[in-house]
Structure formats: C-alpha cells, structure tokens
Scaffold this motif. Sequence first.
Motif, short mmCIF file in Angstrom:
data_model
loop_
_atom_site.label_atom_id
_atom_site.label_comp_id
_atom_site.label_asym_id
_atom_site.label_seq_id
_atom_site.Cartn_x
_atom_site.Cartn_y
_atom_site.Cartn_z
N LEU A 139 21.18 41.47 86.37
CA LEU A 139 20.32 42.51 85.80
C LEU A 139 19.47 43.14 86.90
O LEU A 139 19.11 42.48 87.88
N ALA A 196 26.33 44.32 83.92
CA ALA A 196 25.85 44.00 82.57
C ALA A 196 25.54 45.30 81.83
O ALA A 196 24.40 45.61 81.47
N ASP A 201 20.46 38.84 91.05
CA ASP A 201 20.72 38.82 89.61
C ASP A 201 21.69 39.91 89.17
O ASP A 201 21.82 40.95 89.81
N ALA A 244 23.20 45.74 78.76
CA ALA A 244 21.81 45.32 78.94
C ALA A 244 21.02 46.29 79.81
O ALA A 244 19.80 46.14 79.97
N LEU A 245 21.68 47.28 80.38
CA LEU A 245 20.97 48.18 81.31
C LEU A 245 20.19 49.24 80.55
O LEU A 245 20.69 49.82 79.59
N LYS A 254 24.65 52.59 84.78
CA LYS A 254 25.05 52.30 83.40
C LYS A 254 26.10 53.32 82.93
O LYS A 254 27.14 52.94 82.36
#
Length: 874
Positions: free
Chosen positions: A599, A713, A597, A716-717, A616
């Motif tokens: 994520l 991403a 994924d 979203a982290l 991130k």
Amino acid sequence: MIDRIFDPEAFEQRWYQHWEQSGAFRPQRPDAQPFTIVIPPPNVTGSLHIGHALDNTLQDVLIRWHRLQGRDARWIVGTDHAGIATQMVVERQLAETQQPGRTAMGRDAFEAKVWEWKAESGGTITRQLRRLGASCDWQNERFTMDAGFNTAVNKVFVELFRQGLLYRDKRLVNWDPKLKTAISDLEVEYREVDGKLWHFRYPLEDGSGFIAIATTRPETILGDGAVAVHPDDERYRRLVGKRCRLPVVDRLIPIIADPMVESDFGSGAVKITAAHDFNDFAVYQRHPQAGIPLINLMNPDATMADTCPPDYRGLTREAARASVVADFEALGLLDKIEPHRHQVPYGDRSGVVIEPYLTDQWYVNAGELAKDALAAVHDGRTRFVPATWEKTYFNWMENIQPWCVSRQLWWGHRIPAWYGPDGKVFVAETEAEAQAQAGAGVPLTRDEDVLDTWFSSALWPFGTLGWPEQTADLARHYPGDVLVTGFDIIFFWVARMMMQGLHFQGEVPFRTVYCHGLVRDAQGQKMSKSKGNTVDPLGLIEKYGADALRFTLTAMETQGRDIKLNESRIEGYRNFATKLWNAARFAQMNGIAGHPDLLPPAASQPVNRWIIGEVKACATALEQAIAQFRFDAYADAIYRLVWSRFCDWYLELIKPLLADGADAAAAAETRAVAGWTLDQILVMLHPVMPFLTEELWHQLAERGDLILARWVATDALPADAEASADIDWLIGLISEVRSARTEVNVPPSAKLAYAVDGATPETLARLAANAAAIERLARIVPGELAAGGRLAVVHGEATILIPLGDVIDLAAEKARLEKALAACAKERDALAGRLANPGFTEKAKPEAVDKAREDHAARTAEAERLQAALARLG
RNA sequence: GGGCGUUUAGCUCAGCGGUAGAGCAUCUCGUUUACACCGAGAGGGUCGGGGGUUCGAACCCCUCAACGCCCA
C-alpha cells in the motif's frame, strides 16, 4: 548505483539463470488457485523464429501476470518430435556427411541416429526460449517421443480401436511419392498451375462411333474403369449402359451416368480412374453394379507399375503421360490439346505432386470425435478469442473427414498393431498382450508404420501431466486455462486436442483458445526463407534487448490482425526501456528507494495523491486488458503511465519538492510516494519487460525477486478527485503557456513575469501552491503588469497576462489568438446548433444533453475571454 | 464457387453511437544538473465509394470497390 548506460546484455542472462536456478518459474503455492498454460511444443528440429517469439511472449506475459497475482502459475513446456520434418533433417544430414542413407543403415540404426541428433541439436530452441525470457517449468520438460508419451499414445490407439473409432481401411490417400508416405488432407497444399486439357476419343464397342473425353492426366487412362456422363445430358443418353474400348490398353469399359459429371466441362464425358482420383473413387462407390475395376497404376515412388501395359512399366508419371499422348496421336484418337489452368495438389513438406493412391492405412473416425468437440465450443466450455475463429473451427469440424493417422516413416510412435500369418490384426499396448490375443506360438509381425505426429501432440495437454497415470498434476492442471497459438494450426492441433481431450479426460483441454496472427515483414509480406525476408529474433534481442522485442510484440498484438513488424518500433520500445532506466536512476540519485509495503504511504501533497490515483487507473486498465486478452491495451496503458505521466509530469513536478531547502516532511513523503510508484510501475511492467524491471527492482532496494512479488493493491488505492483536478489544471496551464510562448517566438530560456485576470480564489490558490512548478516548467513568475504588449493565455476562467513590452511579436500574438478563437467559436456554434435541435434535447440521453450544455457554456466563456484579449491588443 | 477478414494522419495501428487518437516519421526551437535512445512546441485525416437507420454514424444496416487469408 544504477549505471549511466542502459545495457540489457549486462543483466538479462544473469537474471534468467537466477530465476531458473532458484525455482522461481514454479514457486510452491499448493494453496493457490492454479493457472496453467501448455506451450505449443516447438519442433525439436527447429530454431526460434519470430512467430515463436510472438507466441511465447504472449504466453509469458500471461504466466508472469498470473504469477504476480499469487496464482500457482505453471507453464508446461516441451518439444515435438515432428515426424516427417525431423526424419528429413537427419536424412539430409546423413547425405551431406557421406554416411549411409536411411534404407542402407536400416531402421534401428536410423532411429538411433535421430536420437543422437536430438541429443546434440534438440536443445537449440529451448535455449532460445530462455533468451526470450520465457518462464517455463523446465524441470518437467517433456518430449512427445519420451517413454511416458509412448505409453499414452499406445493406450489411446488401443482404446480407440476397441471402441471402433480407429480402424484399418483400404481407400485413397494423399500419397507423397518423394517421402513415400501417406499424408493427411491438411498437409496437402493446392497450387494453381498452367496445365493442359487433352481431348481423346474412345471407340464404342459396337463400332458405331466414338465417345470423346477430356482429361488433365492422360497417364491415368491406363487405369480407367469407366466413362461417365451426366444423366440429363441428351447428347449421351443413348450411350449410357453401352461399352467403349479403352485404346492402348484394349479393355472394354462401361459408360455410366452420374450427376457428379459437369456437362459443360470438356466434352461432357469424363474418364473414371477410381484408384487415382478422389472424385472418381466416389463414383466407383456409388456404382457397385457397374463393375468398375480399381487398378493401382503406380509404385510407391509414382513410377508406373506392372499393372500397366509392358511398354509403360517403370516410366515416371511424366514420361508415361507423354507416352500415352503419343500413342493416342498415333492411333488418330487425339482430338486436341487446350491450355488449362487448374489446381494441383502438392505435399507441403516435399513439394512434389501428391498422388491419390490406394493403400491400407489406419484411420480415426474423426466425425464421431468431433461431435463433442463441436458441442464444447457451442456451449462455451471452450471459447475462442477472438471469437471469430469459432467459425473456422465449426466449419472444419462439421465437414471433417476420416483422419489418416498412419505414416510410412521410421521416426515416430510405431503403431501398436501386430499381424498374424494370415494377416489378422492384433492391436495391443504391448507385444506380449498382442501375443496373448493371437495365442502362444503364433508368429507375429509388427506394423511397420508410425503415427502422424499430430496424433501424439493431440494428447499434449494431458500426456505432459503423466497420463495414463492418474497423477496429482493431472488433477490440478487439467483443464488448462489458456492455449495461445497461431490461427493456422486450429485444424492441425487445436481441434485434435479438443477431440482427444474430451474423449479421454471427459473435459475440454483448455477454457480459452487465444489465436494470434502471423508476423509479417514491414511490407506485409509473409516471412519465408525462400523470400529471404525473415528476421531472426535472436539478432533483434542482441541489438535491442529481449525486453524491447517483447514489448514490441505485445504492443502490436491487436486481436484479429497479422503483425507487420517494423524494426523502428523495436527501437522505439528500446528507447522506452532506456527512459525508465534513466527515471529510476534519477530517483536513486534523489534518495528515492523501493517501498516496503504494497500500500502507498500516506500522502498530503496533491501531486503525490494524484500519482497514486494514476497508478490505480493504470492497474485497473491493465487488469481489464488481461481479462480481455488485449495485449496492445496492456502495453499502451503502462507505456502511457511511465512516459506521459510519471516521467513527463510527476518527476518534473516533484523536483521543487525535493530541492535543497524544501519542506522536509513534504520531501520525505514525496520520496516515499515516488519509491512506491516506481515499484508499482516495475510490477505492472514486469510481465512484458521482465529483465529490466527485475534489475531495477533490486537496484532500488534489498529484497526478494520481483518475479515473485505481489501485484498492485488496486482496490485499496485511493483515487483523489480533487488532487486529480488540481494537477490536471496545472498540467493544462503549463502546456498552454508553453504553447503560447513558442507561437509568439519567446525564447524558451526567458523567464517572464505574469499577472492574472479574472481568476477565482481557487485558481489564485492553485497558482500560489504550484508557484515553484510553474516557474520551473512554464518559466513564468508572478510580477507587475507592466505597460506594452501582453501575451494572453486563457486557461479556464482565468487569463494569464504576460507583459512582453516591445519584444512581443504583436502580429504573431494576434494570429495565435484569432486561431484559438476560431477553433473555440466553431465548437461553441456546433454545440449551440445541437442544443437548438429539439430532436436532440428531447431524445438524447440526459447526460449527453447536460454535457453539451456545460461544454457550450465553457466554450462561450472562453471565446469571450479570447475576444477580450484580442481587443486589448488593439 | 463458398466463407472470413481488412480498408481511419506519410507509415503501423487503436477507437466501434455523442466535439477524430497513439507510436513512429516530418517541421521549428532547445544542451534548465535522469534521459539527445532526450525535452518543448507545431503541422497533418470530408475515418475506401454510395445509400439507409438515428436527434446524432468512423462506429449499426444495405450495396459497390480494392486488398488479404481459409476452404472447395
């Protein structure tokens, strides 16, 4: 399995072929936002030098990065026919192989030879770009001499002509007598030369005396049309309007007044040779009533023409000069000869002295086209990065001269103009149209000349997209996003693309122009073949791998500076690649694999939550670096994540979690997070090191290619401040213990017991939770506080006490603590001083004051603990 | 002559208003099973000179110097 040895040669070319064959360089993404770069087309004659390597690495970083973002990334590629350069190469080759020369074989045969040569050798540089890893859209490769380009060139020529922006004119050009062609102002380089200043006397017509003139070019005296003095010069006022007799030639010429003349140069009177000097030509134009003749003294090869007195005809410029001087001397009219340093124009290709020469040439009214090109940068339709290059652009554009576009060469786009028997010109896209204009049956002769190479490369951003056809490609990929190029061709190329793009497309050719510097050698010298200090990028690739060279060039690309390339840097980044290779190998050996994924997996372990936060932070830094075109910052951020975070700490800290007998759930989580992190590293590093990352990507899991994967991403982290604080504390502790151990000469291998003093429950919990890591990395374990000497490590509010019995080097420990105390006290006192200053507490930003207070408290407490440790030592 | 840029650790360069950073090089120690193309630790800078603005300047302003590039 990942091999023990990191060997770039083993996979670099394999991956390149795979990418190219699978169409990865131009994935079908019809719904995605386009991202377009046009390559500065390298000369088809050329081979890859280090400047190309830099330019194309930067472009590839941008293209690959945007491709990872899901954009419809397209890097338009092709080569330039490079008129003069290519013609010279082929002529040289003909000479070397004892074949008939250009003029002997004739125009058609010669052109055929050039095409033949292009078919054989023209692919060298494009093969080398592949070796570098450039992910260009090769399926649509273009050449500035291909048929489509010729159509575009003709159309532009004809339209500019009809609009009155292109015209034929007789004026002085920079003439290259070796290549026997006109060249543009930009192709002339001025060199400072030790010459002479000759002082001559011209007799006055009325016999009342002489007027003395000084010149650096006696041979042009044969073409003199006047003598000029400054209007305010009292010495000559009475002579203005009279005439003098030009010796040797025996011609009467006027004495005129013009403010151009510098009274303090030489005698203050200068000769005017309107057909062989740009300044003199300007004087000629300002004095139409003076009747100054325009006498073209020379043949195209700069030997003296039939316009000269018979004795001079056929002499070279140099021989004619000697002859004129001798003749004046014989006549007693040579006053003196002075040494004189001055600027002399040379052809940048031929290296011979350029002759200002009066010929018919085609000119583009660049001043008119420059207007919108200037406005477009002023109003931000196109921006330069770094912005400072705007000034260079403005300065040149504002003082732009008519652009001479015709060249007396055979290799290039032939000018679409035909002449009738009376010399009347017919400009048309095809001969048939020209014939129609002239009328049936009128015999027409095509203009012999070709166009300046930059005339066609100015059309590159839209000519490559099929224009003049209104193609879908043109609609989608014009204007391009970024042009990446060296600042040295802002005038030659960037400015001309701006002019033609705006004029023919009504829009700028690109939104951003990124200008990089020159690559110099390690000493800062400009690389040149004659100096022998060039480095061959292919050799460097063979030695260190393309990835290492790319990383080096990216890391060294700081805005606004030239790059001093030092091979040790490349070696260092090869080591970096090896480091990552080995880290991936370690991961694989521990059951860590790629993560399915985008994520990250759910994580409970602080170390896992921490590394996710580090990813991130890194991704954010990289995104910012790209947005600001900070290539060095990009390289720096990913280097730091890989080496200083992932390898140095994360992998070391998770070893206990993966050890035999460790908690199974924690181990599984850690494997998943480690795999995910490694994936993100590969994605983030891919734009700079595409080969290595693609190889590892496939080594870690069965899946599609990294080149087409998705970027991190970032938004979203999760960023876990608590986990971050935990791990920062842990890293700090381990570092301090290690440092203290070394300073008091405790052997690295010795495992020691420790006790803790003054710790908060939180710290005690952290010590317990990280006991395994602390044991492994600091080599200390909780134990009894035995008697004897102790090592005291102050970390935060706690002091770690490590009893060393009699082994401890008391003097060393005392020195260590004293040094630490001194440093701490110095900072404490500096902060106290600042806080005691009312100016600071009243005027500084509140955050700054708060921070100073906090730091002061921390330093004060730390100093006390160090003091206490010293006291205990006795 | 005009313009632009550079000057920060031995080297190459970041930092561009709140306690001087990185890589390489140097020194010391080290083969704890990813990596000696490695690991741990350390030393090293009055941020070109001078002046000014500011509570505070490597960072902003002025000035000087050296070096480099472009244009005339």
